[in-house]
Design a protein around this motif. Structure first.
Motif, PDB file in Angstrom:
ATOM      1  N   ASN A  51      33.089   0.175   8.345  1.00 53.76           N
ATOM      2  CA  ASN A  51      34.381  -0.201   8.927  1.00 53.76           C
ATOM      3  C   ASN A  51      34.211  -0.931  10.248  1.00 53.76           C
ATOM      4  O   ASN A  51      34.976  -0.736  11.185  1.00 53.76           O
ATOM      5  CB  ASN A  51      35.282   1.031   9.120  1.00 53.76           C
ATOM      6  CG  ASN A  51      35.698   1.615   7.796  1.00 53.76           C
ATOM      7  OD1 ASN A  51      35.935   0.891   6.835  1.00 53.76           O
ATOM      8  ND2 ASN A  51      35.768   2.928   7.722  1.00 53.76           N
ATOM      9  N   ASP A  52      33.207  -1.802  10.336  1.00 54.92           N
ATOM     10  CA  ASP A  52      32.981  -2.530  11.579  1.00 54.92           C
ATOM     11  C   ASP A  52      33.837  -3.796  11.697  1.00 54.92           C
ATOM     12  O   ASP A  52      33.745  -4.524  12.666  1.00 54.92           O
ATOM     13  CB  ASP A  52      31.502  -2.857  11.776  1.00 54.92           C
ATOM     14  CG  ASP A  52      30.902  -3.664  10.631  1.00 54.92           C
ATOM     15  OD1 ASP A  52      31.603  -3.922   9.635  1.00 54.92           O
ATOM     16  OD2 ASP A  52      29.726  -4.033  10.728  1.00 54.92           O
ATOM     17  N   SER A  53      34.673  -4.015  10.702  1.00 57.67           N
ATOM     18  CA  SER A  53      35.572  -5.163  10.734  1.00 57.67           C
ATOM     19  C   SER A  53      36.877  -4.797  10.031  1.00 57.67           C
ATOM     20  O   SER A  53      36.860  -4.102   9.012  1.00 57.67           O
ATOM     21  CB  SER A  53      34.926  -6.356  10.020  1.00 57.67           C
ATOM     22  OG  SER A  53      35.883  -7.361   9.778  1.00 57.67           O
ATOM     23  N   ILE A  54      37.974  -5.297  10.547  1.00 54.91           N
ATOM     24  CA  ILE A  54      39.252  -5.032   9.873  1.00 54.91           C
ATOM     25  C   ILE A  54      39.321  -5.766   8.538  1.00 54.91           C
ATOM     26  O   ILE A  54      40.131  -5.437   7.690  1.00 54.91           O
ATOM     27  CB  ILE A  54      40.460  -5.419  10.762  1.00 54.91           C
ATOM     28  CG1 ILE A  54      40.416  -6.916  11.112  1.00 54.91           C
ATOM     29  CG2 ILE A  54      40.524  -4.557  11.995  1.00 54.91           C
ATOM     30  CD1 ILE A  54      41.683  -7.439  11.766  1.00 54.91           C
ATOM     31  N   TYR A  55      38.437  -6.752   8.348  1.00 58.08           N
ATOM     32  CA  TYR A  55      38.440  -7.542   7.118  1.00 58.08           C
ATOM     33  C   TYR A  55      37.599  -6.920   6.015  1.00 58.08           C
ATOM     34  O   TYR A  55      37.727  -7.299   4.858  1.00 58.08           O
ATOM     35  CB  TYR A  55      37.941  -8.963   7.410  1.00 58.08           C
ATOM     36  CG  TYR A  55      38.761  -9.633   8.482  1.00 58.08           C
ATOM     37  CD1 TYR A  55      40.068 -10.036   8.233  1.00 58.08           C
ATOM     38  CD2 TYR A  55      38.240  -9.831   9.754  1.00 58.08           C
ATOM     39  CE1 TYR A  55      40.830 -10.624   9.223  1.00 58.08           C
ATOM     40  CE2 TYR A  55      38.992 -10.428  10.749  1.00 58.08           C
ATOM     41  CZ  TYR A  55      40.292 -10.818  10.478  1.00 58.08           C
ATOM     42  OH  TYR A  55      41.051 -11.397  11.455  1.00 58.08           O
ATOM     43  N   THR A  56      36.719  -5.995   6.371  1.00 60.37           N
ATOM     44  CA  THR A  56      35.855  -5.364   5.357  1.00 60.37           C
ATOM     45  C   THR A  56      35.855  -3.852   5.516  1.00 60.37           C
ATOM     46  O   THR A  56      34.804  -3.240   5.729  1.00 60.37           O
ATOM     47  CB  THR A  56      34.414  -5.902   5.476  1.00 60.37           C
ATOM     48  OG1 THR A  56      33.944  -5.633   6.812  1.00 60.37           O
ATOM     49  CG2 THR A  56      34.324  -7.372   5.162  1.00 60.37           C
ATOM     50  N   PRO A  57      37.013  -3.225   5.378  1.00 53.31           N
ATOM     51  CA  PRO A  57      37.035  -1.760   5.538  1.00 53.31           C
ATOM     52  C   PRO A  57      36.355  -1.059   4.358  1.00 53.31           C
ATOM     53  O   PRO A  57      36.387  -1.559   3.231  1.00 53.31           O
ATOM     54  CB  PRO A  57      38.526  -1.443   5.561  1.00 53.31           C
ATOM     55  CG  PRO A  57      39.141  -2.536   4.744  1.00 53.31           C
ATOM     56  CD  PRO A  57      38.315  -3.761   5.030  1.00 53.31           C
ATOM     57  N   VAL A  58      35.731   0.057   4.650  1.00 48.04           N
ATOM     58  CA  VAL A  58      35.148   0.883   3.588  1.00 48.04           C
ATOM     59  C   VAL A  58      36.293   1.661   2.954  1.00 48.04           C
ATOM     60  O   VAL A  58      36.988   2.419   3.634  1.00 48.04           O
ATOM     61  CB  VAL A  58      34.081   1.848   4.151  1.00 48.04           C
ATOM     62  CG1 VAL A  58      33.589   2.787   3.066  1.00 48.04           C
ATOM     63  CG2 VAL A  58      32.935   1.052   4.747  1.00 48.04           C
ATOM     64  N   ILE A  59      36.505   1.433   1.675  1.00 48.61           N
ATOM     65  CA  ILE A  59      37.605   2.089   0.964  1.00 48.61           C
ATOM     66  C   ILE A  59      37.120   3.358   0.291  1.00 48.61           C
ATOM     67  O   ILE A  59      37.778   4.384   0.325  1.00 48.61           O
ATOM     68  CB  ILE A  59      38.234   1.118  -0.056  1.00 48.61           C
ATOM     69  CG1 ILE A  59      38.845  -0.067   0.703  1.00 48.61           C
ATOM     70  CG2 ILE A  59      39.273   1.825  -0.906  1.00 48.61           C
ATOM     71  CD1 ILE A  59      39.276  -1.208  -0.162  1.00 48.61           C
ATOM     72  N   ASP A  60      35.952   3.285  -0.318  1.00 47.14           N
ATOM     73  CA  ASP A  60      35.374   4.443  -1.010  1.00 47.14           C
ATOM     74  C   ASP A  60      34.292   5.060  -0.136  1.00 47.14           C
ATOM     75  O   ASP A  60      33.293   4.421   0.179  1.00 47.14           O
ATOM     76  CB  ASP A  60      34.786   4.030  -2.354  1.00 47.14           C
ATOM     77  CG  ASP A  60      35.832   3.466  -3.280  1.00 47.14           C
ATOM     78  OD1 ASP A  60      36.930   4.050  -3.349  1.00 47.14           O
ATOM     79  OD2 ASP A  60      35.571   2.435  -3.919  1.00 47.14           O
TER      80      ASP A  60
END
Length: 191
Positions: A51-60
């Protein structure tokens, strides 16, 4: 009596192997490998790739939760599960000498023999997306480093293709200049 039970179990397993085609008891060496991409860039403490970017959040959420790739317990945990899954080869993501991924890749290689695994280095486009930057000088330096720090040090665990150590390159790294090296096999992955 115990030997009789063992003999019966072995016969049943051989019947399953013959009748159902289940590869349980075989004397043939396997001629293929099951390989996975193995990423060693995660760091829990500074959230690198977590989650180091708002564009690539970890969902799982990973099964073991957020982790740090360099942690010895994490490395062992991951390798144990890889072996249980029937995987026997890793393509380790590598972002250049001196990078965090280089440090962690060396730790992973140090464990491979204990798990009966092999691995190859996957050279990521760490100079950026311009393929012109990946020229003859770049490849000479990278190949020499990988040979010295991985292939020679971990001979028994380094993956080979047609008898040569395998080095993978993530596109576009090799789209303009393709190294012609006789001692290693270089293959492009990705698009």
């Amino acid at each position: 009596m115990v030997l009789y039970v063992i003999a019966v179990i072995l016969m049943l397993l051989m019947m399953l192997n013959t009748v159902m085609g289940i590869p349980m008891l075989t004397t043939k060496p396997h001629t293929h490998h099951v390989c996975v991409f193995f990423y060693v860039w995660y760091r829990e403490e500074d959230r690198v790739h977590w989650n180091d970017s708002i564009y690539t959040p970890v969902i799982d959420m990973p099964v073991m939760g957020f982790y740090t790739s360099s942690d010895d317990n994490v490395i062992r945990w991951r390798l144990e599960r890889i072996v249980r899954a029937g995987i026997d080869c890793l393509f380790i993501s590598w972002w250049g000498s001196g990078d965090y991924s280089d440090e962690v890749a060396k730790k992973v290689f140090s464990y491979l023999g204990s798990y009966g695994l092999r691995a190859a280095i996957l050279v990521e486009p760490f100079l950026g997306q311009n393929p012109l930057r990946y020229d003859k000088k770049f490849w000479k330096q990278v190949i020499e480093y990988i040979e010295r720090e991985y292939i020679l040090k971990y001979r028994d665990s380094y993956m080979k293709l047609n008898g040569k150590p395998l080095i993978l390159a993530f596109a576009p790294v090799e789209m303009i200049y393709r190294p012609n090296v006789k001692d290693v096999a270089i293959r492009i992955v990705g698009t």
